[in-house]
Design a protein around this motif. Structure first.
Motif, short mmCIF file in Angstrom:
data_model
loop_
_atom_site.label_atom_id
_atom_site.label_comp_id
_atom_site.label_asym_id
_atom_site.label_seq_id
_atom_site.Cartn_x
_atom_site.Cartn_y
_atom_site.Cartn_z
N GLN A 1 0.85 -1.19 0.00
CA GLN A 1 0.00 0.00 0.00
C GLN A 1 0.88 1.24 0.00
O GLN A 1 1.88 1.31 0.72
N VAL B 1 3.06 7.26 2.68
CA VAL B 1 3.38 6.21 3.65
C VAL B 1 3.25 4.86 2.97
O VAL B 1 2.22 4.55 2.36
N ALA B 2 4.32 4.07 3.06
CA ALA B 2 4.37 2.76 2.41
C ALA B 2 4.20 1.64 3.43
O ALA B 2 4.67 1.75 4.58
N SER B 3 3.55 0.56 3.01
CA SER B 3 3.41 -0.63 3.85
C SER B 3 3.33 -1.85 2.96
O SER B 3 3.05 -1.76 1.77
N GLY B 4 3.60 -3.01 3.56
CA GLY B 4 3.49 -4.27 2.82
C GLY B 4 4.76 -4.69 2.12
O GLY B 4 4.77 -5.72 1.43
N THR C 1 9.45 -3.98 2.21
CA THR C 1 10.59 -3.37 2.92
C THR C 1 10.97 -2.08 2.21
O THR C 1 11.79 -2.06 1.29
N PHE C 2 10.35 -1.01 2.64
CA PHE C 2 10.46 0.30 2.00
C PHE C 2 11.92 0.71 1.80
O PHE C 2 12.29 1.24 0.73
N LYS D 1 10.48 5.63 9.06
CA LYS D 1 9.04 5.90 9.10
C LYS D 1 8.32 5.37 7.87
O LYS D 1 7.11 5.61 7.70
N ASN D 2 9.06 4.68 6.99
CA ASN D 2 8.46 4.16 5.75
C ASN D 2 7.73 5.24 4.97
O ASN D 2 6.64 5.02 4.42
N THR D 3 8.33 6.40 4.91
CA THR D 3 7.65 7.55 4.32
C THR D 3 8.51 8.26 3.29
O THR D 3 9.69 8.52 3.52
#
Lengths: 107, 120
Positions: free
Chosen positions: B3, B23-26, B28-29, B76-78
């Motif tokens: 996402q 913002v990233a998820s799912g 390994t950013f 922060k995966n951002t």
């Protein structure tokens, strides 16, 4: 920057037709071209990369070819779900550049 | 499930600034290069900027160079896009996009986009 000249800007086809879209780069892009499909209100979806490599799950009626500066993308046996806009993207050099797009409509 | 969720858009006056976030998820950013791509209303796609996984490599479109700054916070995966000296021609839907695999660079996953409108 590399310029990508995509043609035609619009295309009218009947169901079952074969259609072809071309992109010409301003310099050799070493086959580093991708093709995207975009439907209204949606983000683009990747169909093909490295000229002719089909993304997993994409139907085989989509294909790509080319080399050097000249590339093409085809849809054989156009289906109603293929009505969309299509874009090429060169990723040989940065900045990356998209073609101007082709809107595919039903005749 | 991958996402990408953009935020920070809105209406801004010409010459002002705005900062977008994604913002990233799912996945390994921190392992992936990331892109910002925009689309003006009724127009085609325009690639805006790229940042490598560790921020060592950064590239911009000529149309935004010197005005926009791409950055990321891997903790922060951002992903961010700081936009300054905004112009009416910057009005667009801004997407963040990532490749599907570490070994590829072609944008595959896209967010839903965030709208930026530059107008007085």
């Amino acid at each position: 920057d590399i310029q990508m000249t995509q043609s035609p800007p619009s295309l009218s086809a009947s169901l079952g037709d074969k259609v072809t879209i071309t992109c010409q780069a301003s310099q050799n892009i070493n086959k580093y071209i991708a093709w995207y499909q975009q439907k209204p209100g949606k983000a683009p979806g990747l169909l093909i990369h490295y000229t002719s490599t089909l993304v997993s799950g994409i139907p085989s009626r989509f294909s790509g070819s080319g080399s050097g500066r000249d590339y093409s993308f085809s849809i054989s046996n156009v289906e109603s779900e293929d009505i969309a806009s299509y874009y090429c993207l060169q990723y040989d050099n940065s900045p990356r550049t998209f073609g101007g797009g082709t809107k595919l409509e039903l005749k | 499930e991958v996402q990408l969720v953009e935020s920070g858009g809105g209406l801004v006056q010409p010459g002002r600034s705005l900062k977008l976030s994604c913002v990233a998820s799912g996945f390994t950013f921190s392992n992936y290069g990331m892109n910002w791509i925009r689309q003006a209303p009724g127009k085609g796609l325009e690639w805006v900027a790229y940042i490598s996984s560790g921020s060592s490599y950064i590239y911009y479109a000529e149309t935004v160079k010197g005005r926009f700054t791409i950055s990321r916070d891997n903790a922060k995966n951002t992903l961010y896009l700081q936009m300054t000296s905004l112009r009416s021609e910057d009005t667009a839907l801004y997407y963040c996009a990532s490749p599907q695999f570490i070994t590829t660079v072609v944008p595959y996953y896209w967010g839903q986009g965030v709208m930026v409108t530059v107008s007085s």
